[in-house]
Design a protein around this motif. Structure first.
Motif, short mmCIF file in Angstrom:
data_model
loop_
_atom_site.label_atom_id
_atom_site.label_comp_id
_atom_site.label_asym_id
_atom_site.label_seq_id
_atom_site.Cartn_x
_atom_site.Cartn_y
_atom_site.Cartn_z
N ALA A 56 0.82 -1.40 0.24
CA ALA A 56 0.12 0.08 0.38
C ALA A 56 1.29 0.90 0.04
O ALA A 56 2.14 0.90 0.83
CB ALA A 56 -0.64 0.45 1.20
N TRP A 57 0.12 1.85 -0.37
CA TRP A 57 1.23 3.67 -1.00
C TRP A 57 0.47 4.37 -0.67
O TRP A 57 -0.91 4.63 -0.77
CB TRP A 57 1.59 3.50 -2.42
N LEU A 58 1.27 5.54 0.68
CA LEU A 58 0.17 7.10 0.50
C LEU A 58 0.97 7.86 0.08
O LEU A 58 2.00 8.20 -0.45
CB LEU A 58 0.25 7.13 2.06
N ALA A 59 -0.15 8.45 -0.42
CA ALA A 59 0.36 9.86 -1.35
C ALA A 59 -0.52 11.03 -0.66
O ALA A 59 -1.91 10.87 -0.52
CB ALA A 59 -0.01 9.72 -2.69
N GLY A 60 -0.40 12.46 -1.48
CA GLY A 60 -0.90 13.14 -1.00
C GLY A 60 -1.93 14.24 -2.04
O GLY A 60 -1.62 15.25 -1.82
N LEU A 61 -1.97 13.12 -2.80
CA LEU A 61 -2.91 13.65 -4.45
C LEU A 61 -4.42 14.39 -3.90
O LEU A 61 -5.02 14.48 -2.63
CB LEU A 61 -3.34 12.82 -5.32
N ARG A 62 -4.88 15.55 -4.18
CA ARG A 62 -6.06 15.95 -3.98
C ARG A 62 -6.67 16.82 -5.06
O ARG A 62 -6.09 16.42 -6.09
CB ARG A 62 -5.85 18.07 -3.01
N LYS A 63 -8.06 16.32 -4.84
CA LYS A 63 -8.78 16.51 -5.92
C LYS A 63 -8.67 17.63 -6.83
O LYS A 63 -9.23 17.95 -7.90
CB LYS A 63 -10.48 16.35 -5.53
N ASN A 64 -8.72 18.81 -5.96
CA ASN A 64 -8.09 20.14 -6.71
C ASN A 64 -6.98 20.57 -7.93
O ASN A 64 -6.56 21.32 -8.22
CB ASN A 64 -8.65 21.11 -5.59
N GLN A 65 -6.70 19.45 -8.14
CA GLN A 65 -5.33 19.64 -8.27
C GLN A 65 -5.18 19.02 -9.55
O GLN A 65 -4.39 20.42 -10.46
CB GLN A 65 -4.00 18.85 -8.18
N THR A 66 -5.90 17.73 -10.56
CA THR A 66 -5.77 17.96 -11.96
C THR A 66 -7.73 16.90 -12.09
O THR A 66 -8.28 17.35 -11.47
CB THR A 66 -4.42 16.71 -12.68
N ASP A 67 -7.41 16.79 -14.04
CA ASP A 67 -9.21 16.52 -13.76
C ASP A 67 -8.70 15.30 -13.22
O ASP A 67 -9.62 14.63 -13.01
CB ASP A 67 -9.03 16.74 -15.79
N HIS A 68 -7.44 14.19 -13.73
CA HIS A 68 -7.84 13.26 -13.34
C HIS A 68 -8.31 13.12 -11.92
O HIS A 68 -8.99 11.49 -11.39
CB HIS A 68 -6.13 12.33 -13.70
N ARG A 69 -7.47 13.44 -11.25
CA ARG A 69 -7.40 13.17 -9.65
C ARG A 69 -8.61 14.22 -9.02
O ARG A 69 -8.47 13.67 -7.98
CB ARG A 69 -6.55 14.20 -8.76
N LYS A 70 -9.88 14.33 -9.70
CA LYS A 70 -11.20 14.80 -9.31
C LYS A 70 -11.89 13.60 -9.21
O LYS A 70 -12.62 13.20 -8.60
CB LYS A 70 -11.71 16.08 -10.21
N THR A 71 -11.35 12.60 -10.12
CA THR A 71 -12.14 11.12 -10.24
C THR A 71 -11.21 10.08 -8.68
O THR A 71 -12.59 9.10 -8.92
CB THR A 71 -11.72 10.50 -11.44
N LEU A 72 -10.72 10.97 -8.36
CA LEU A 72 -10.35 9.85 -7.44
C LEU A 72 -11.30 9.25 -6.21
O LEU A 72 -11.15 9.93 -5.20
CB LEU A 72 -8.47 9.82 -6.78
N ASP A 73 -10.67 8.29 -4.82
CA ASP A 73 -11.39 7.64 -3.76
C ASP A 73 -10.00 8.08 -3.02
O ASP A 73 -8.78 7.69 -2.76
CB ASP A 73 -11.43 6.21 -4.60
N ILE A 124 -5.53 13.05 2.51
CA ILE A 124 -5.81 14.27 2.51
C ILE A 124 -6.24 14.69 0.82
O ILE A 124 -6.58 16.23 0.16
CB ILE A 124 -4.78 15.68 2.26
N LEU A 125 -7.37 14.07 0.26
CA LEU A 125 -8.23 13.80 -0.99
C LEU A 125 -8.85 15.21 -0.91
O LEU A 125 -8.82 16.13 -2.18
CB LEU A 125 -8.46 12.50 -1.00
N THR A 126 -9.36 15.42 -0.37
CA THR A 126 -10.85 16.45 -0.54
C THR A 126 -10.14 17.16 0.57
O THR A 126 -10.98 18.68 0.12
CB THR A 126 -11.41 15.63 0.36
N TRP A 127 -8.79 18.08 0.80
CA TRP A 127 -8.62 19.15 1.35
C TRP A 127 -8.49 19.85 -0.11
O TRP A 127 -8.41 19.76 -1.23
CB TRP A 127 -7.13 19.12 2.30
#
Length: 254
Positions: A146-163, A177-180
């Motif tokens: 498993a891999w922790l990463a600091g992606l956030r939905k407001n960063q790219t179009d692709h990241r808006k689709t992530l869970d 911090i996906l929804t931060w």
């Protein structure tokens, strides 16, 4: 740390259910869940980008000795290398640095300055050599499940689709911090007196390699317009490595 031959965990959770639960969870609760669920198979990645101190502090507060993967392309700005040293010392990071087996000089001799060829295919080749292959090797060699990463939905179009939790290949991806939003990130930095990347003061809102990052301008519609000559938003590290992804790497919409 688990060996590179560690088999993928059979989860004792359903991804759909855990993602629903996490809509009400704090970032620290999500991290603690990942630690409890994946144990020694859990790793963290960092780019030592503008706000990387947030995730590094959040995660190491819960699990201080977690392996922290940093992909050094060999083309990072001088200030990024200095920032990395600063944070590594301050947070006592268990840093694992990975690089391409092809040196920058050899790559340029074989393929030219790929970032300057102004086409997505060349940028994708660059990213595969300098970023994607080293990251995949790091996950394998560290036995990551498993891999922790600091992606956030407001960063790219692709990241808006992530869970919050998903699978990327054979590894689970956990995004605390996906929804931060930007204010939450800033407030966390202030609350813990954490540094942001020094290039932020020069107008950078996101920073990668020196040749493919620039300050934000009034004409930019999105922060990621300042990366990859505006041709794409993702370098490929955070995209699934399968046939569908190979095709999507060729789209400037990602």
């Amino acid at each position: 740390m688990a060996s590179a031959t560690t088999s993928v965990l059979k989860p004792s959770f359903k991804i759909e259910e855990i993602n629903q639960q996490f809509t009400e969870a704090t970032a620290s609760q999500i991290i603690q869940w990942a630690v409890d669920t994946f144990g020694d198979g859990l790793v963290l990645s960092t780019s030592f980008g503008i706000h990387s101190a947030v995730m590094l502090h959040l995660v190491t507060t819960v699990v201080p000795d977690i392996p922290v993967i940093w992909i050094d392309t060999g083309y990072l700005p001088t200030k990024t290398y200095l920032f990395a040293e600063q944070l590594t010392d301050r947070l006592n990071l268990n840093l694992k640095v990975y690089q391409s087996p092809i040196s920058p000089a050899r790559m340029e001799a074989l393929y030219g300055r790929l970032w300057a060829q102004n086409d997505v295919e060349s940028l994708n080749r660059y990213d595969q050599i300098r970023k994607v292959e080293p990251m995949q090797r790091a996950l394998k060699e560290l036995g990551a499940t498993a891999w922790l990463a600091g992606l956030r939905k407001n960063q790219t179009d692709h990241r808006k689709t992530l869970d919050f939790v998903s699978q990327q290949g054979s590894v689970y991806k956990v995004l605390p911090i996906l929804t931060w939003n930007s204010k939450q990130v800033y407030d966390y930095l202030v609350a813990y007196d954490l540094p942001y990347h020094p290039l932020f003061d020069e107008g950078y809102v996101t920073v990668g390699d020196w040749h493919s990052s620039r300050p934000l301008t009034a004409s930019d519609e999105h922060d990621r317009d300042t990366r990859f000559n505006g041709l794409k938003q993702e370098c490929g590290i955070h995209l699934p490595q399968n046939m569908a992804e190979s095709e999507s790497l060729n789209s400037s919409l990602l």
